[in-house]
Scaffold this active site. Structure first.
Site, PDB file in Angstrom:
ATOM      1  N   CYS A 147      -4.693 -11.034  23.688  1.00  0.00           N
ATOM      2  CA  CYS A 147      -4.462 -10.244  22.631  1.00  0.00           C
ATOM      3  C   CYS A 147      -3.609  -9.196  23.051  1.00  0.00           C
ATOM      4  O   CYS A 147      -3.145  -8.306  22.336  1.00  0.00           O
ATOM      5  CB  CYS A 147      -5.874  -9.465  22.232  1.00  0.00           C
ATOM      6  SG  CYS A 147      -6.437  -8.621  23.405  1.00  0.00           S
ATOM      7  N   CYS A 193       0.730  -1.265  -0.066  1.00  0.00           N
ATOM      8  CA  CYS A 193      -0.045  -0.260   0.065  1.00  0.00           C
ATOM      9  C   CYS A 193       0.924   1.281   0.077  1.00  0.00           C
ATOM     10  O   CYS A 193       1.899   1.378   0.780  1.00  0.00           O
ATOM     11  CB  CYS A 193      -0.962   0.048   1.209  1.00  0.00           C
ATOM     12  SG  CYS A 193      -1.645   1.372   1.339  1.00  0.00           S
ATOM     13  N   TYR A 203     -15.285 -13.673  29.621  1.00  0.00           N
ATOM     14  CA  TYR A 203     -15.210 -12.854  28.593  1.00  0.00           C
ATOM     15  C   TYR A 203     -15.641 -13.189  27.320  1.00  0.00           C
ATOM     16  O   TYR A 203     -14.811 -13.338  26.375  1.00  0.00           O
ATOM     17  CB  TYR A 203     -13.594 -12.223  28.549  1.00  0.00           C
ATOM     18  CG  TYR A 203     -12.995 -11.951  29.813  1.00  0.00           C
ATOM     19  CD1 TYR A 203     -13.024 -10.482  30.177  1.00  0.00           C
ATOM     20  CD2 TYR A 203     -12.429 -12.570  30.681  1.00  0.00           C
ATOM     21  CE1 TYR A 203     -12.532 -10.247  31.608  1.00  0.00           C
ATOM     22  CE2 TYR A 203     -11.834 -12.696  31.893  1.00  0.00           C
ATOM     23  CZ  TYR A 203     -11.810 -11.311  32.330  1.00  0.00           C
ATOM     24  OH  TYR A 203     -11.298 -10.810  33.332  1.00  0.00           O
TER      25      TYR A 203
HETATM   26  N1  SAH Z   1     -14.205 -14.486  22.945  1.00  0.00           N
HETATM   27  C1  SAH Z   1     -14.805 -13.557  22.431  1.00  0.00           C
HETATM   28  C2  SAH Z   1     -14.193 -12.289  22.357  1.00  0.00           C
HETATM   29  C3  SAH Z   1     -13.404 -11.678  23.716  1.00  0.00           C
HETATM   30  S1  SAH Z   1     -13.072  -9.993  23.389  1.00  0.00           S
HETATM   31  C4  SAH Z   1     -15.206 -13.840  20.968  1.00  0.00           C
HETATM   32  O1  SAH Z   1     -14.621 -14.550  20.482  1.00  0.00           O
HETATM   33  O2  SAH Z   1     -16.282 -13.259  20.538  1.00  0.00           O
HETATM   34  C5  SAH Z   1     -13.235  -9.658  25.183  1.00  0.00           C
HETATM   35  C6  SAH Z   1     -14.580  -9.340  25.650  1.00  0.00           C
HETATM   36  O3  SAH Z   1     -14.391  -9.340  26.941  1.00  0.00           O
HETATM   37  C7  SAH Z   1     -15.383  -8.322  24.989  1.00  0.00           C
HETATM   38  O4  SAH Z   1     -16.501  -8.981  24.628  1.00  0.00           O
HETATM   39  C8  SAH Z   1     -15.624  -7.465  26.280  1.00  0.00           C
HETATM   40  O5  SAH Z   1     -16.849  -6.907  26.192  1.00  0.00           O
HETATM   41  C9  SAH Z   1     -15.520  -8.433  27.658  1.00  0.00           C
HETATM   42  N2  SAH Z   1     -15.366  -7.883  28.775  1.00  0.00           N
HETATM   43  C10 SAH Z   1     -14.600  -6.741  28.823  1.00  0.00           C
HETATM   44  N3  SAH Z   1     -14.427  -6.574  30.331  1.00  0.00           N
HETATM   45  C11 SAH Z   1     -15.050  -7.661  30.825  1.00  0.00           C
HETATM   46  C12 SAH Z   1     -15.213  -8.111  32.251  1.00  0.00           C
HETATM   47  N4  SAH Z   1     -14.817  -7.476  33.288  1.00  0.00           N
HETATM   48  N5  SAH Z   1     -15.979  -9.188  32.511  1.00  0.00           N
HETATM   49  C13 SAH Z   1     -16.586  -9.930  31.534  1.00  0.00           C
HETATM   50  N6  SAH Z   1     -16.423  -9.490  30.045  1.00  0.00           N
HETATM   51  C14 SAH Z   1     -15.687  -8.240  29.887  1.00  0.00           C
END
Ligand code: SAH
Length: 495
Positions: free
Chosen positions: A450, A76, A323
């Protein structure tokens, strides 16, 4: 002072010997360290010093004098201005090595593991077969260039100046034709673009989402108003974009707020479906303009496949997925486990997770809305502690549901699961959450991360609490960028 010989705007020659966490080149002139964005390890470059600190400085790459063997022609032409792909000029194999090293170094420095420990558990990074055009979601701002011409493209790094480019190397190839069609519709029908400074004008962003498996494309225009003029003409234009994959959904999202938040809350379908479909690991997901969905589906399948493999399921296990987002990992695991419990803070994501479970006929998974650090302790305590504590949980499984379930939510398996999976955001796991995980004493913990720095910090806690690091593997989800995902397996120490 020795290093006062260097000043802002000095031009010096430097050989790049290392890569910083953000992908910048690092080199030394006379023992003085310089950080040079866009320089590739092995390059000898001419740079202009932009900032001098006592022991180090920053410089801008002016000219590559001797290119590194790891340097490639960037795909790019805008990659330096955009900043989205920090290491696009680095050969892909070297990018992977950089990511593997980043994870390894964090485990050593932050995690406190020894070289022997890390080398014994770390498996080689999983790269992408095709590190381009892998993103299934893109949001392009619409505006004007300096001469007043209508454009769409991307924001120049750390600014809100739009640089015209309809051909991002990470987005789906169809995006270009779709964006050109939107611009043509706007020009022909005198539809204005949003002017951020004034808060005037209509079209703010174009969101494009693509189902890589299904071949379905969704286009959503975010507008600073209630309605687009001559909407049907936009639809006609977009229906006319012919490619391997087709537009099946056209919508508008109303966002009249003066904010950096891209999407408005309300979506109105102009034509076609309100959701597109896509498949991950044999599970179908319905995606609306507002749903969260992993942006690199090909690598996500590998990442979660690896998490499933590390979980070592035989069909008898109870699993917590903390999460859990829209339940991707939970549903992957549910096929191989007895029962899965997912926890996620965003109610809309849990609504999607439930719908995804239902539409795929998966009934051995339950989802709870709330913070992992609150929901988990509540259920852990539910077996022997007061109802008051249970009530405090901000999970939707309240009193009634608990009664209906005949105590299924306080069973021993729930309090002592076989496996706990976590996939937290960048800041990692909450301490209270980890404390409870340790108290629950699962056989295995699978940690999907991540951010390998917070991962390493959390692994130190978990390994200090009776667990052993068994496997670590990085997976590249974002070629061209410095981001890397990691999956780890921890097992209970049998002492
Ligand atoms: N495994 C999931 C993505 C995880 S990303 C998938 O594949 O779709 C991390 C996630 O954690 C996000 O959706 C965010 O909203 C959530 N999150 C952030 N803080 C949190 C907390 N304290 N308790 C529970 N979930 C949380």
């Amino acid at each position: 002072m020795e290093y006062e010989k260097y000043h802002k705007n000095d031009i010096v020659t430097v050989t790049i010997e290392d890569i910083g966490n953000d992908g910048e080149g690092i080199g030394k002139v006379d023992g003085y360290t310089l950080f040079v964005k866009d320089a590739v390890i092995g390059d000898t470059v001419e740079v202009r010093i932009t900032k001098c600190k006592k022991n180090y400085g920053y410089a801008r790459m002016e000219k590559v004098l001797v290119p590194s063997s790891f340097r490639v022609e960037p795909k790019c032409g805008f990659h330096r201005q955009c900043g989205g792909c920090q290491i696009q000029a680095m050969r892909y194999e070297r990018q992977l090595m950089f990511k593997q090293d980043k994870v390894r170094n964090n485990l050593l420095r932050i995690g406190g593991f020894t070289t022997e420990q890390v080398d014994a558990v770390m498996e080689p990074i999983i790269g992408m077969e095709e590190p381009w055009h892998y993103r299934n979601k893109a949001q392009y701002p619409v505006g004007y260039d300096k001469s007043g011409k209508l454009i769409t493209g991307f924001y120049a790094g750390r600014t809100h100046d739009i640089i015209a480019n309809t051909d991002c190397a990470l987005g789906a190839p169809e995006n270009k034709d779709i964006l050109e069609a939107v611009l043509a519709y706007m020009r022909e029908n005198h539809v204005t673009a949003y002017r951020e400074k004034e808060g005037t004008g209509l079209v703010r962003h174009v969101l494009i989402r693509t189902g890589f498996q299904s071949g379905e494309i969704m286009v959503c225009l975010v507008i600073n108003g209630k309605k687009l003029p001559k909407e049907e003409r936009l639809v006609e234009r977009l229906k006319g974009v012919t490619a391997k994959r087709c537009v099946v959904s056209v919508s508008v999202s109303v966002n009249t707020e003066r904010t950096n938040v891209i999407m408005g809350k309300e979506i109105r379908v102009l034509w076609g479906k309100d959701r597109i479909q896509d498949t991950l690991g044999g599970i179908t997901f319905a995606i609306s303009p507002l749903s969260f969905y992993q942006v690199n589906p090909v690598q996500t399948e590998k990442l979660y496949g690896l998490a499933l493999d590390y979980a070592g399921l035989t069909g008898k296990e109870t699993v917590w997925d903390l999460y859990c987002g829209i339940g991707t990992i939970s549903l992957f695991m549910a096929k191989k486990a007895r029962q899965v419990y997912g926890v996620e803070i965003i109610p809309e994501a849990i609504a999607d997770a439930k719908e995804n479970a239902r539409s795929n006929g998966i009934d051995n998974v339950k989802f709870f809305v709330g913070k992992a650090e609150e929901v988990l302790p509540t259920f852990y305590a539910a077996g022997n502690v007061s109802e008051t504590l249970a009530k405090k949980a901000s999970c939707e499984c309240g009193e009634d549901e608990r009664k209906k379930s005949n105590g299924a939510f306080s069973d021993e398996q729930m309090r002592h699961p076989d496996v706990i999976v976590v996939d937290p955001p960048r800041k990692g796991c909450d301490e209270k959450c980890m404390e409870t995980m340790l108290a629950m004493h699962p056989d295995r913990i699978v940690y999907v991360s991540c951010d390998s720095a917070t991962l390493a910090r959390d692994l130190r806690v978990l390994c200090g609490g009776g667990y052993e690091l068994k496997k670590v593997r990085a997976v590249d989800q974002f070629g061209g960028t410095v981001h890397v995902e990691t999956v780890c397996l921890l097992s209970q120490l049998n002492v």
